[in-house]
Design an enzyme around this catalytic site. Structure first.
Site, short mmCIF file in Angstrom:
data_model
loop_
_atom_site.label_atom_id
_atom_site.label_comp_id
_atom_site.label_asym_id
_atom_site.label_seq_id
_atom_site.Cartn_x
_atom_site.Cartn_y
_atom_site.Cartn_z
N CYS A 11 0.79 -1.06 0.05
CA CYS A 11 -0.04 -0.03 -0.03
C CYS A 11 0.90 1.15 -0.03
O CYS A 11 1.98 1.34 -0.17
CB CYS A 11 -0.83 -0.03 1.21
N ASN A 14 2.15 1.47 4.42
CA ASN A 14 2.50 0.29 5.13
C ASN A 14 2.12 0.30 6.52
O ASN A 14 2.90 -0.44 7.55
CB ASN A 14 4.00 -0.16 4.86
N CYS A 16 -1.34 0.82 7.38
CA CYS A 16 -2.59 0.70 7.32
C CYS A 16 -3.33 -0.72 6.73
O CYS A 16 -3.21 -1.80 7.20
CB CYS A 16 -3.58 1.64 7.16
N ARG A 17 -3.20 -0.74 5.41
CA ARG A 17 -3.91 -1.47 4.66
C ARG A 17 -2.99 -2.95 4.32
O ARG A 17 -3.40 -3.98 4.51
CB ARG A 17 -4.28 -1.13 3.10
N SER A 18 -1.66 -2.61 4.10
CA SER A 18 -0.95 -3.81 3.76
C SER A 18 -0.41 -4.50 4.87
O SER A 18 -0.60 -5.80 4.82
CB SER A 18 0.15 -3.47 2.62
N ASP A 128 -7.89 4.10 0.90
CA ASP A 128 -7.04 4.56 2.03
C ASP A 128 -7.79 4.94 3.21
O ASP A 128 -8.67 6.02 3.14
CB ASP A 128 -6.18 5.58 1.36
P1 4NP Z 1 -1.85 2.63 4.13
O1 4NP Z 1 -2.26 4.09 4.87
O2 4NP Z 1 -1.40 2.96 2.99
O3 4NP Z 1 -2.65 1.93 4.00
O4 4NP Z 1 -0.82 2.53 5.15
C1 4NP Z 1 -1.60 5.32 4.81
C2 4NP Z 1 -0.71 5.56 5.57
C3 4NP Z 1 -0.30 6.74 5.79
C4 4NP Z 1 -0.52 7.68 5.11
C5 4NP Z 1 -1.28 7.59 4.03
C6 4NP Z 1 -1.87 6.45 3.78
N1 4NP Z 1 0.48 9.03 5.15
O5 4NP Z 1 0.23 9.94 4.20
O6 4NP Z 1 1.33 9.21 5.96
#
Ligand code: 4NP
Length: 160
Positions: A11, A14, A16-18, A128
């Site tokens: 994702c 790294n 939240c989703r992955s 996201d």
């Molecule tokens: P992820 O979510 O891609 O599912 O881990 C996010 C985590 C952090 C950020 C964006 C999306 N960020 O902008 O810091």
């Protein structure tokens, strides 16, 4: 025994989703007896959160469904495309970012959208959840639980 099938979830951050995909998939392969045949990791296209545990909101939502998320974030590398057998991305931006590593398109067939493996949901991306509310984290888990069943079926046929 043959080398395990190597699966990477990707994702943006790294956190939240992955990592949640990693936790859901790990729980599934343990329940179905495939833990020694499939190796699972996750990574982010961005490196801002490298070394961190998953976001507390994601950990709590996952914990409520019985998943322990304890991986540490890392940024994806070009070598991941040759090192892994299947790289599942959460959204189209992740897909574009990974494909930009693969200028000769030699790894095209192993980089896939996670939602291609969902059967109970119509979404084509895992949204996201980072800037949204609690419901976003629940939707992530709903999609992951659906798609991971399809991913396991796909890998089982690849291993057969
Ligand atoms: P992820 O979510 O891609 O599912 O881990 C996010 C985590 C952090 C950020 C964006 C999306 N960020 O902008 O810091």
């Amino acid at each position: 025994m043959a080398a395990p099938f190597r699966l990477l979830f990707v994702c943006l951050g790294n956190i939240c989703r992955s990592p949640a995909a990693e936790g859901v998939m790990r729980s599934l392969i343990e329940a179905k007896g495939f833990a020694d045949r499939i190796s699972i990791r996750s990574a982010g296209t961005g490196g801002w959160h490298a070394g961190k545990l998953p976001d507390q909101r994601m950990r709590t939502a996952a914990q409520n469904r019985g998943y322990d998320l304890s991986s540490r974030a890392r940024q994806v590398t070009e070598n991941d495309l040759s090192d892994y057998d299947l790289v599942l991305v959460m959204d189209r931006q992740n897909l574009r970012d990974l494909k930009s590593f693969d200028r000769a398109s030699q790894f095209d067939s192993k980089i896939r959208l996670f939602c291609d493996f969902c059967t109970d949901h119509q979404e084509t991306e895992v949204p996201d959840p980072y800037y949204g509310g609690e419901q976003g984290f629940e939707l992530v888990l709903d999609l992951l639980e659906d798609g991971c069943r399809g991913v396991l079926a796909h890998i089982r046929s690849a291993l057969a």
